[in-house]
Design a protein around this motif. Structure first.
Motif, mmCIF file in Angstrom:
data_model
loop_
_atom_site.group_PDB
_atom_site.id
_atom_site.type_symbol
_atom_site.label_atom_id
_atom_site.label_comp_id
_atom_site.label_asym_id
_atom_site.label_seq_id
_atom_site.Cartn_x
_atom_site.Cartn_y
_atom_site.Cartn_z
ATOM 1 N N GLU A 459 17.206 -3.389 -2.085
ATOM 2 C CA GLU A 459 17.901 -3.919 -0.913
ATOM 3 C C GLU A 459 17.849 -2.919 0.240
ATOM 4 O O GLU A 459 17.671 -3.296 1.406
ATOM 5 N N LYS A 460 17.968 -1.643 -0.092
ATOM 6 C CA LYS A 460 17.912 -0.608 0.936
ATOM 7 C C LYS A 460 16.542 -0.573 1.598
ATOM 8 O O LYS A 460 16.435 -0.448 2.822
ATOM 9 N N LEU A 461 15.491 -0.715 0.789
ATOM 10 C CA LEU A 461 14.127 -0.722 1.327
ATOM 11 C C LEU A 461 13.889 -1.962 2.174
ATOM 12 O O LEU A 461 13.231 -1.900 3.213
ATOM 13 N N ARG A 462 14.435 -3.093 1.760
ATOM 14 C CA ARG A 462 14.252 -4.344 2.491
ATOM 15 C C ARG A 462 14.836 -4.241 3.903
ATOM 16 O O ARG A 462 14.321 -4.853 4.842
ATOM 17 N N LYS A 463 15.909 -3.476 4.071
ATOM 18 C CA LYS A 463 16.562 -3.355 5.372
ATOM 19 C C LYS A 463 15.867 -2.343 6.289
ATOM 20 O O LYS A 463 16.134 -2.307 7.491
ATOM 21 N N THR A 466 10.016 -1.798 9.701
ATOM 22 C CA THR A 466 8.633 -1.354 9.517
ATOM 23 C C THR A 466 8.290 -0.193 10.444
ATOM 24 O O THR A 466 7.565 0.725 10.062
ATOM 25 N N SER A 467 8.816 -0.219 11.650
ATOM 26 C CA SER A 467 8.536 0.852 12.608
ATOM 27 C C SER A 467 9.015 2.209 12.087
ATOM 28 O O SER A 467 8.357 3.234 12.293
ATOM 29 N N LYS A 468 10.148 2.212 11.384
ATOM 30 C CA LYS A 468 10.691 3.453 10.836
ATOM 31 C C LYS A 468 9.794 3.975 9.708
ATOM 32 O O LYS A 468 9.526 5.179 9.620
ATOM 33 N N ILE A 469 9.333 3.057 8.851
ATOM 34 C CA ILE A 469 8.458 3.463 7.742
ATOM 35 C C ILE A 469 7.153 4.034 8.289
ATOM 36 O O ILE A 469 6.655 5.054 7.814
ATOM 37 N N LYS A 470 6.592 3.357 9.309
ATOM 38 C CA LYS A 470 5.354 3.854 9.928
ATOM 39 C C LYS A 470 5.561 5.244 10.525
ATOM 40 O O LYS A 470 4.703 6.126 10.407
ATOM 41 N N GLU A 471 6.697 5.431 11.156
ATOM 42 C CA GLU A 471 6.999 6.728 11.773
ATOM 43 C C GLU A 471 7.048 7.836 10.716
ATOM 44 O O GLU A 471 6.495 8.922 10.893
ATOM 45 N N MET A 472 7.709 7.543 9.589
ATOM 46 C CA MET A 472 7.839 8.540 8.534
ATOM 47 C C MET A 472 6.494 8.834 7.864
ATOM 48 O O MET A 472 6.189 9.981 7.530
#
Length: 566
Positions: A459-463, A466-472
């Motif tokens: 659930e945490k990953l679902r929230k 995508t922009s944050k994941i790409k940044e990291m």
């Protein structure tokens, strides 16, 4: 597949539409192919045997990395040729896949780029240079010990080892039966142990055990509390010691045990832990220790000196494995003597991982203080008890050599076992895996599902946007590149970074791809529904009033269509 969908996928992956269409047309063949990591070409010129070689080679390289062994281009190419020869021998004589494989320099460079391996030297490293580095480190180590005023009781070493916990000497009839049972290979079931003790030999730390099952069925059946085991139990699909598991062991086992021991001995609250550069031992371990573990100092062996210096590798682990085998035979003898079970029935149906853990605890207890202390003679000869030399041990635990004791127990069980068989069994665990064993490991890895993620984690990953994941992910790439280019031990930085990329970062990159594909599909569905809603009462769909150049590229327009008609 609809042309709109092909267009969307081509735009998403920045590939020509003809390429996407070809992939879709050949999807069945591509799905059935088993490709090596990183392979992007699928052709008849690249045989399945070579694909299998590369997949097995990566398993072998991972095993070498975990052991901290150095590997060169020449070593990898030689291993690749041997794997290819072994696989070809297993193929039917009529197979079309039989071809010469030279493992050339060009192949190595392509394999290196595909797989992402970096911690490989161009040429074989001379053994003499390793010895020179080891001699220099011995001098530095002893100077450090003197400057810090450390005693043997305050200096510790730990090391990992793999253990095939249900393996008997090759000549026993149980072994022969296990080999004959299709799909039943408990002898190949491996776990990883991290073992630790001090230089004086009178303080053993609770071992860390990593298995591929978090809670085996035998634990549930017997209501086993893992906290009460003689080991710190952890699990992952590969049964490998990870960085998190190592920190866990430091916090829950090493620190409290050593602290209590030093207080009891009325010694200064400080200790040194000697480590090698295994992937599970991050170089920043000292910096990440909490305040309550600040009394722990950490030093690493120089690369390629571990086999020459590490105390745990100087007969401690091999002695433990002999004692484990002896205790295992004793358990077999007791059970078969006191029950109606035959040895074969007991071994097949009643010797479980729980039995293994209990036997392991007994074997670790029986590793003597003398064995643990004398293991430091190469690194710190001054700490070895001078009175404890061959033939004058004060209280010999077992005057009969362990190998002979195991052989005698085996004979009492009706097995043909010699001391040489036992020696071979123990040494086999330290040898590199054969082609058959690599195949077994690969099958086990592919068959085992990854550890189940928690609902909270999903659930945490679902929230996460995508922009944050790409940044990291982009940030991680910069961090990894920086460390690879500036770390004093490039091979170590690359090895650990690649493992982290494969086991952690890769998951988030896959999440990005899945979301982008899903978004593309969603846009296509929305357009289709919008188009359907514009159909007239007769059910005939009216043309969409759009500019074809923006909607579909010219090469996918149907014959007779042109911008001028709209």
């Amino acid at each position: 597949m609809k042309v709109e969908c092909v267009f969307e996928l081509a735009r998403l992956y920045t590939k020509p539409q003809s390429t996407i269409a070809t992939i879709v047309a050949k999807k069945t063949a591509i799905k059935e192919a088993v490709l090596a990591k990183g392979a992007t070409l699928f052709s008849k010129q690249r045989s399945q045997a070579i694909e299998d070689v590369e997949r097995l080679l990566l398993v072998w390289i991972n095993e070498k990395q975990i052991a901290g062994d150095s590997i060169s281009q020449a070593i990898i190419c030689e291993k690749a040729r041997k794997l290819h020869d072994d696989l070809i021998r297993k193929m039917p004589a009529t197979s079309d896949d039989v071809s010469e494989f030279k493992a050339s320099k060009g192949w190595f460079e392509r394999f290196k780029n595909r797989s992402g391996i970096h911690s490989v030297t161009r040429h074989g490293e001379a053994a003499s240079s390793d010895h020179k580095v080891a001699e220099k480190y011995v001098q530095e180590f002893n100077e450090y010990i003197d400057s810090e005023g450390l005693k043997p009781e305050q200096v510790f070493n730990c090391d990992e080892t793999g253990l095939f916990w249900k393996k008997m000497p090759n000549r026993t009839y149980i072994t022969q039966e296990e080999k004959a049972l299709p799909g039943h290979k408990p002898m190949k079931d491996m776990l990883t142990l991290l073992m630790c003790a001090n230089a004086s030999g009178d303080c053993k730390v609770k071992p860390l055990l990593v298995y591929h099952s978090k809670t085996p069925s035998v634990f549930r059946k017997n209501n086993v509390l893992k906290a009460n085991l003689c080991v710190l139990w952890r699990a992952n699909s590969k049964a490998w010691v990870t960085r998190d598991f190592f920190y866990d062991w430091l916090h829950h086992a090493f620190a409290p045990t050593v602290k209590n021991y030093l207080i009891e001995k009325k010694l200064d609250l400080k200790c040194l832990l000697e480590l090698d550069y295994a992937p599970g031992h991050p170089s920043d371990v000292a910096e990440r220790l909490s305040a309550e573990m600040s009394f722990i100092k950490v030093k690493f062996w120089p690369p390629n000196t571990t086999p020459l210096l590490q105390p745990m590798g100087q007969q401690v682990i091999s002695n433990f494995k002999k004692l484990y085998t002896k205790a295992m035979f004793e358990r077999c003898f007791v059970v078969t003597s006191e029950t109606q079970l035959t040895l074969r029935e007991f071994w097949r149906d009643h010797f479980s991982i729980l039995s293994c853990v209990n036997i392991m605890g007994k074997a670790w207890e029986e590793v003597t203080k003398r064995t643990l202390n004398s293991a430091w003679k190469k690194l710190w000869p001054e700490c070895v008890d001078k009175r404890d030399f061959e033939g004058f041990e004060a209280n010999p635990v077992n005057p009969m050599p362990v190998e002979e004791s195991i052989a005698a127990l085996g004979k009492s069980l009706g097995l043909e076992v010699s001391g040489e068989d036992v020696k071979e069994l123990v040494e086999e665990d330290n040898e590199e895996l054969t082609t058959d064993e690599l195949l077994d490991h690969l099958q086990q890895q592919e068959a085992r599902p990854e550890e189940t993620a928690s609902e909270e984690g999903i659930e945490k990953l679902r929230k996460l946007p995508t922009s944050k994941i790409k940044e990291m992910c982009a940030m991680w790439l910069k961090v990894q590149t920086f460390f690879d280019e500036n770390h004093p031990h490039t091979a170590i930085a690359s090895r650990v970074g690649n493992l982290y990329t494969d086991n952690v970062v890769k998951h988030f990159r896959n999440v990005i791809k899945e979301r982008e594909v899903q978004a593309s599909m969603d846009r296509y569905v929305v357009r289709q529904r919008s188009s359907d809603s514009q159909a007239g009462p007769s059910g005939i769909k009216r043309r969409r009033e759009v500019t074809p150049e923006k909607d579909l590229p010219p090469q996918v327009l149907m014959e007779g269509d042109s911008p001028s008609k709209h």
